[in-house]
Design an enzyme around this catalytic site. Structure first.
Site, short mmCIF file in Angstrom:
data_model
loop_
_atom_site.label_atom_id
_atom_site.label_comp_id
_atom_site.label_asym_id
_atom_site.label_seq_id
_atom_site.Cartn_x
_atom_site.Cartn_y
_atom_site.Cartn_z
N ASP A 1 3.54 -9.53 24.31
CA ASP A 1 2.62 -10.72 24.91
C ASP A 1 3.63 -11.36 26.05
OD1 ASP A 1 1.77 -13.27 25.75
OD2 ASP A 1 0.97 -13.66 23.76
N GLU B 1 -10.94 -1.62 37.94
CA GLU B 1 -11.28 -1.64 39.49
C GLU B 1 -12.47 -0.75 39.93
OE1 GLU B 1 -7.98 -1.26 42.04
OE2 GLU B 1 -9.31 -1.27 43.77
N ASP C 1 -6.91 -11.21 32.57
CA ASP C 1 -8.01 -12.02 31.89
C ASP C 1 -8.10 -13.47 32.80
OD1 ASP C 1 -8.07 -9.71 29.98
OD2 ASP C 1 -6.73 -10.70 28.51
N ASP D 1 -11.68 -8.87 40.44
CA ASP D 1 -12.88 -9.16 41.11
C ASP D 1 -13.55 -10.47 40.61
OD1 ASP D 1 -13.46 -8.81 38.53
OD2 ASP D 1 -15.48 -7.85 38.73
N1 SAM Z 1 -4.67 -3.80 34.02
C1 SAM Z 1 -5.93 -3.10 33.76
C2 SAM Z 1 -6.91 -2.51 34.59
O1 SAM Z 1 -7.07 -3.24 35.89
O2 SAM Z 1 -7.92 -1.73 34.38
C3 SAM Z 1 -6.60 -3.69 32.35
C4 SAM Z 1 -7.23 -5.08 32.73
S1 SAM Z 1 -7.74 -5.90 31.28
C5 SAM Z 1 -8.98 -6.68 31.94
C6 SAM Z 1 -6.56 -7.05 31.12
C7 SAM Z 1 -5.43 -6.58 30.12
O3 SAM Z 1 -4.45 -7.39 30.20
C8 SAM Z 1 -5.80 -6.38 28.65
O4 SAM Z 1 -5.61 -4.93 27.98
C9 SAM Z 1 -4.99 -7.30 27.88
O5 SAM Z 1 -4.99 -6.89 26.82
C10 SAM Z 1 -4.02 -7.40 28.78
N2 SAM Z 1 -3.12 -8.86 28.52
C11 SAM Z 1 -3.99 -10.06 28.64
N3 SAM Z 1 -3.10 -10.88 28.68
C12 SAM Z 1 -1.80 -10.48 28.27
C13 SAM Z 1 -0.35 -11.00 28.05
N4 SAM Z 1 -0.23 -12.16 27.88
N5 SAM Z 1 0.24 -10.15 27.72
C14 SAM Z 1 0.19 -8.69 27.84
N6 SAM Z 1 -0.92 -8.31 28.08
C15 SAM Z 1 -1.97 -8.98 28.14
#
Ligand code: SAM
Length: 213
Positions: free
Chosen positions: A95, A196, A117, A153
């Site tokens: 995390d 993206e 996120d 986005d």
């Molecule tokens: N970066 C990739 C892309 O653009 O295709 C994935 C985007 S996805 C919406 C966001 C990713 O961030 C998810 O796999 C989620 O599990 C990870 N994530 C969110 N909060 C996180 C955190 N605090 N630490 C590590 N990973 C995190």
């Protein structure tokens, strides 16, 4: 990212050779891990890792670490590495809230945040990876000439991120666009992430911000 609990994912990751299991011991000493002094670029929230692996193929003289919170998602990246292994890419399951336990002063030369996120509720703002709380964390380990590149986005998250950088006493916005794919300068050498591709195929504009100190 749709999260599916994959049975055995945690166990598989615990033994996987592409994951760094004892990562905290390399804080302030990442050259020792890599066996070279190449720059280190990281992606926080890498998802399935396509972006990082495409970049790593283009830049074999840069080391890349992908950070992902969920084992089930990280597993997809590991499966891609099994098919096409890259010496300059490794992953850490963590995390990002604890990122300062892993990286010390000047350890990282670039941070990528892609389609993070959005955490739309105000009370969750501190969890956004571009919140001032996270920007302060990045400040502790990003090299002097380093920068953060952020793509999304999501209009609200992008505006929030511009505001957080603007209001910060540390960060400076070097460039930004609300329409990356039609920006002649910033779209040059753009490497698409999984999200993206998905969102631009749906017709969404992609936004990008670059900040440094
Ligand atoms: N970066 C990739 C892309 O653009 O295709 C994935 C985007 S996805 C919406 C966001 C990713 O961030 C998810 O796999 C989620 O599990 C990870 N994530 C969110 N909060 C996180 C955190 N605090 N630490 C590590 N990973 C995190």
């Amino acid at each position: 990212m749709r999260l599916r609990n994959i049975p055995g994912a945690q166990e598989e990751i615990a033994q996987n050779k592409f994951c760094i299991h004892d990562a905290q011991q390399y804080k302030n000493n990442w050259n020792q891990f890599w066996g070279n002094s190449n720059p280190l670029h990281i992606e926080v929230g890498m998802g399935k890792g396509r972006f990082l692996m495409d970049l790593a193929r283009l830049h074999p003289d840069i080391n890349y670490i992908g950070i992902e919170k969920y084992s089930s998602v990280l597993l997809r990246g590991l499966q891609k590495m099994e098919i096409d292994p890259l010496d300059n890419v490794r992953f850490i399951r963590m995390d990002a809230e604890y990122i300062c336990d892993y990286f010390g002063e000047n350890d990282v030369d670039r941070i990528y945040l892609n389609f993070s996120d959005p955490w739309p509720k105000d009370r969750h703002a501190r969890r956004r990876l571009t919140s001032h709380q996270f920007l302060e964390r990045y400040d502790t380990f990003l090299a002097k000439n380093g920068r953060i590149e952020f793509k999304t986005d999501n209009d609200d998250l992008f505006q929030f991120s511009l505001d957080e950088a603007n209001e910060s006493k540390i960060w400076h916005i070097d460039a930004f666009t609300w329409d990356l794919h039609h920006d002649l300068v910033l779209s040059k050498d753009n490497v698409m992430t999984e999200y993206e591709k998905k969102f631009s195929d749906l017709g969404n504009s992609i936004h990008k911000m670059i900040i440094s100190r």
